[in-house]
Design an enzyme around this catalytic site. Structure first.
Site, PDB file in Angstrom:
ATOM      1  CB  CYS A 288      -0.951   0.037   1.111  1.00 48.08           C
ATOM      2  SG  CYS A 288       0.011  -0.015   2.730  1.00 48.08           S
TER       3      CYS A 288
ATOM      4  CB  CYS B 165       3.732  -0.310   3.130  1.00 40.23           C
ATOM      5  SG  CYS B 165       2.461  -0.999   3.900  1.00 40.23           S
TER       6      CYS B 165
ATOM      7  CB  CYS C 245     -17.210 -21.347   0.675  1.00 40.26           C
ATOM      8  SG  CYS C 245     -17.626 -20.660  -1.022  1.00 40.26           S
TER       9      CYS C 245
ATOM     10  CG  ASP D 235       7.849 -41.241  27.253  1.00 39.21           C
ATOM     11  OD1 ASP D 235       8.653 -42.218  27.255  1.00 39.21           O
ATOM     12  OD2 ASP D 235       7.975 -40.118  27.578  1.00 39.21           O
TER      13      ASP D 235
END
Length: 778
Positions: free
Chosen positions: A21, A24, A93, A475
């Site tokens: 962007c 940034c 989805c 274990d």
């Protein structure tokens, strides 16, 4: 690289990962201009490129790379493979997943795509640029941004959600208003615009997605609904068209809400991290964002505040509640040099801690990331079946709708409008929303519910499979027992006194790393024994040896020294082991000089946990241990476990698990995730006892008990079975209702009203059925 002869300024271009962007880009530009030797910086956001002008002698590539890294971005070298995580908010989805997969099928530089539909994340391994990836997604109808870290997207989409809800409400109000006016015979030219605006308000997202799907030759749910609404408008059924679009949009919103609700346990964990914290700067304390805290920063934590970062206590002492991490209200005293963890609560007094990393490096962030990614990892068998069915289901429905129009009209002279209308009903009822959502909601609810119990399930396949486990291997040390053996008896066998025995064992075992060595070291330090020097330390198969005060000593299990033990001493050791002691022999050269006996108590409620497994139908339980036969047999007897293996090395544990895998369809193993990591990996489901701060346990297992509480496992087993039961109910219901209404459509007695209500009703039923897992009693 280009040279300006007049001013001797060079130009260099970098590919930047993580820049998506203009804000940034501006942040990077300002930071680069502060570096000595750089005269200008220009940014191309779409291509993810930064070009800098610099003076050759003053320029430092290391400074540029360091500054970009500090800002949370990375320099991508030509041809290198990187992994980018994108937040794709409208991807929720398998229909959208298929659209994106098709869209990237022949895209250059793509190595792999991984979808986290629950969290709207797309994980791409590639050698392209992130700008090109995002532009490609835009041509497919999806807006995206780079997912930088957990806190970055906390409140990102609240505004968009509110706008979409406003559109949805508008669509419903307009559709209802139009129907009321139609009922009172208001002129149609007045009602028509109301229905049109209702359809636009409810369907702008649906039709946009349908447009891009058609462009990419992909038929999905959005295409079905768009065709149905357009067809209804063509027939003049404007009220039904508006109602269908509104109710479909409403069902999509409810499905999205259900996923967010299912993730609530995970999201609530993230909310407990404060947004800001106090750091020490000289003699002052400054308030900064938690995201800005870095390695070495000194962070001030007031009493009652949550700790935002992993760190080490520098000043103060207090009690810390670790419940957010372990699931239990476990209060521990923390003093100078103790470790504290992000997400835990400082109870009593202020603490000053030194950060051991940034927030994203913390145990808390790793746990949240694992939970968020769990649903995107290996899909469960049921989920794969549903996805495969849905892939072919939608095209079959479209073909069936076409046949519904033309077969009756061309071959049986039936009225066109009647069967055209029925084809639209088929498109509506053919929408596979309920089927697609039937599995994810239940899976996420199950993973979230497990998180409440203090367990990280690292994939839907493990949630599904754990319920069908028919044998479990444990274990012993650290799993069935507390894992903290204590020195109970010291039995001299020769001329050495007890203090000499401990001094010798202490000097040797301080160089070892196992539970018995820790017990000897703790005993010696508690009794203020001085640490003396040894030479020629060696690790043997079942013990250790060293030169101490000019003599060679061996410290190890009885089997290591069996050739020099008398029958009388062997009987004595056997008797001690039958009492439940672990026995270690100290030998000078080939002369046994002492027996050191240790005890390791069973975990609280361990017998009840074993009984719970048996009551749930898991009756074949095994113990694997490196201890002697008598010691393991004593533990097995106390717990009521019939099968056990003794004196097992890590390699032998692996072989034993591989053999048991052949015998049982679904074998689980529970261990500490350290010396039994190979065996855990070999089992169908590896479960690690994950003490807070233990990275290896979290990384090597399929399920991690963060609170280190094995008594929760039978509840996780019940949860797994409940989740599978709910998923099967949802699938059966979704398919069953579809079959009934498709049959009604073919015989001509279904309507679009009944179809959309049936579709929405089924979606609601499977959603709420899945959500009930969140609060299921175990």
């Amino acid at each position: 690289m280009r040279l300006d002869n007049e001013r001797k300024i060079f130009t260099r271009t970098y590919q930047i990962g993580g820049m998506d962007c203009s804000s940034c880009a501006e942040e990077i530009r300002k930071a680069l201009l502060k570096i000595e030797g750089i005269s200008n910086a220009t940014i191309d956001v779409d291509e993810s490129k930064v070009s800098i002008n610099y003076f050759e002698k003053e320029y430092s590539l290391d400074k540029v790379e360091k500054k970009i890294s500090e800002l949370g971005f990375q320099i991508q070298h030509e041809g290198s493979r990187i992994t980018t995580v994108l937040k794709v908010n409208d991807m929720d989805c398998t229909i959208e997943e298929n659209t994106i997969r098709e869209g990237f099928k022949n895209f250059p530089g793509i190595e792999s795509l991984r979808f986290d539909l629950i969290n709207h994340k797309l994980i791409i391994s590639h050698s392209s640029t992130e700008g090109k990836l995002m532009n490609r997604l835009k041509t497919l109808g999806f807006e995206s941004e780079i997912y930088t870290n957990l806190l970055h997207v906390k409140n990102k989409y609240k505004g968009k959600r509110k706008l979409r809800i406003a559109y949805l409400i508008s669509a419903g109000v307009l559709a209802f208003t139009g129907m009321i006016l139609e009922f009172f015979n208001v002129p149609f030219y007045f009602i028509l615009p109301i229905f049109i605006f209702s359809i636009i308000a409810g369907g702008w997202r649906v039709t946009t997605k349908a447009f891009y799907s058609i462009l990419n030759l992909n038929i999905d749910i959005n295409v079905l609904m768009t065709l149905a609404v357009i067809g209804a408008c063509f027939l003049g059924e404007w009220a039904e068209a508006a109602a269908v679009m509104f109710l479909f949009a409403l069902s999509l919103h409810i499905e999205n809400f259900s996923i967010e609700k299912a993730k609530s346990s995970i999201q609530n964990l993230l909310k407990i991290i404060p947004d800001v914290s106090l750091i020490k700067s000289g003699d002052e304390f400054l308030e900064i964002s938690v995201n800005e805290i870095k390695l070495g920063d000194e962070v001030f934590i007031k009493a009652g505040e949550r700790i935002p970062i992993d760190g080490i206590v520098l000043e103060g002492s207090s009690t810390v509640n670790q419940a957010p991490i372990t699931g239990e209200s476990n209060h521990l005293v923390k003093i100078k040099n103790d470790h504290v963890y992000a997400g835990t609560i400082n109870i009593k007094s202020p603490l000053l801690i030194r950060a051991t990393g940034s927030f994203k490096d913390s145990q808390f962030a790793k746990i949240i990331s694992l939970l968020e990614e769990a649903s995107s990892k290996t899909k469960s068998n049921l989920q794969r079946t549903v996805d495969k069915f849905a892939k072919y289901y939608t095209p079959i429905i479209v073909i069936s709708a076409i046949l519904t129009i033309f077969v009756p009209t061309l071959f049986f002279s039936e009225p066109f409008n009647f069967w055209f209308y029925n084809s639209l009903v088929l498109l509506v009822i053919g929408c596979p929303c309920a089927l697609v959502i039937s599995t994810p909601v239940s899976i996420v609810s199950g993973i979230s519910r497990a998180a409440k119990l203090g367990a990280i399930i690292k994939g839907s396949v493990y949630l599904e499979n754990f319920g069908s486990v028919n044998a479990i291997v444990f274990d012993k040390t650290g799993t069935l027992t507390e894992g903290t053996p204590k020195v109970e008896k010291i039995i001299p066998l020769g001329n050495l006194e007890e203090k000499d025995i401990i001094s010798t064992a202490y000097a040797i075992e301080i160089n070892s790393e196992h539970a018995v060595a820790d017990a000897i070291v703790s005993y010696a330090e508690e009794n203020n024994f001085p640490l003396e020097r040894i030479e020629n330390f060696q690790i043997l198969e079942s013990g250790v040896s060293a030169q101490f005060k000019g003599k060679k000593f061996i410290l190890g299990q009885p089997k290591l020294l069996k050739d020099i033990l008398s029958s009388e001493l062997k009987e004595k050791i056997s008797a001690l082991e039958k009492e439940g002691y672990t026995v270690i022999i100290l030998s000078e050269e080939e002369s046994p000089c002492a027996l050191i006996c240790f005890s390791d108590s069973l975990r609280k409620n361990m017998k009840k946990t074993v009984d719970n497994f048996k009551n749930l139908g898991v009756k074949d339980l095994y113990i694997l241990s490196g201890d002697t036969k008598q010691t393991v047999a004593s533990t097995a007897k106390d717990l009521g476990i019939e099968h056990y293996f003794w004196e097992q090395t890590p390699t032998q544990k692996l072989s034993t698990v591989e053999e048991l895998n052949k015998k049982y369809k679904m074998l689980a193993m529970v261990g500490d995730g350290v010396n039994d990591a190979p065996a855990l990996a070999a089992s169908k489901i590896g479960i690690a006892m994950g003490k807070i701060g233990t990275d290896v346990a979290i990384e090597t297992s399929n399920i991690t008990l963060v609170g280190d509480d094995i008594s929760k496992l039978p509840k996780i087993l019940q949860l797994s079975r409940k989740a599978v039961k709910v998923i099967k109910e949802n699938i059966f219901l979704a398919i069953g209702i579809k079959i009934i209404f498709i049959t009604l459509t073919f015989i001509g007695i279904a309507s679009m009203w009944s179809a959309i209500f049936a579709d929405m009703g089924t979606s609601l039923i499977v959603v709420f059925n899945g959500l009930k897992i969140l609060n299921t009693k175990l």
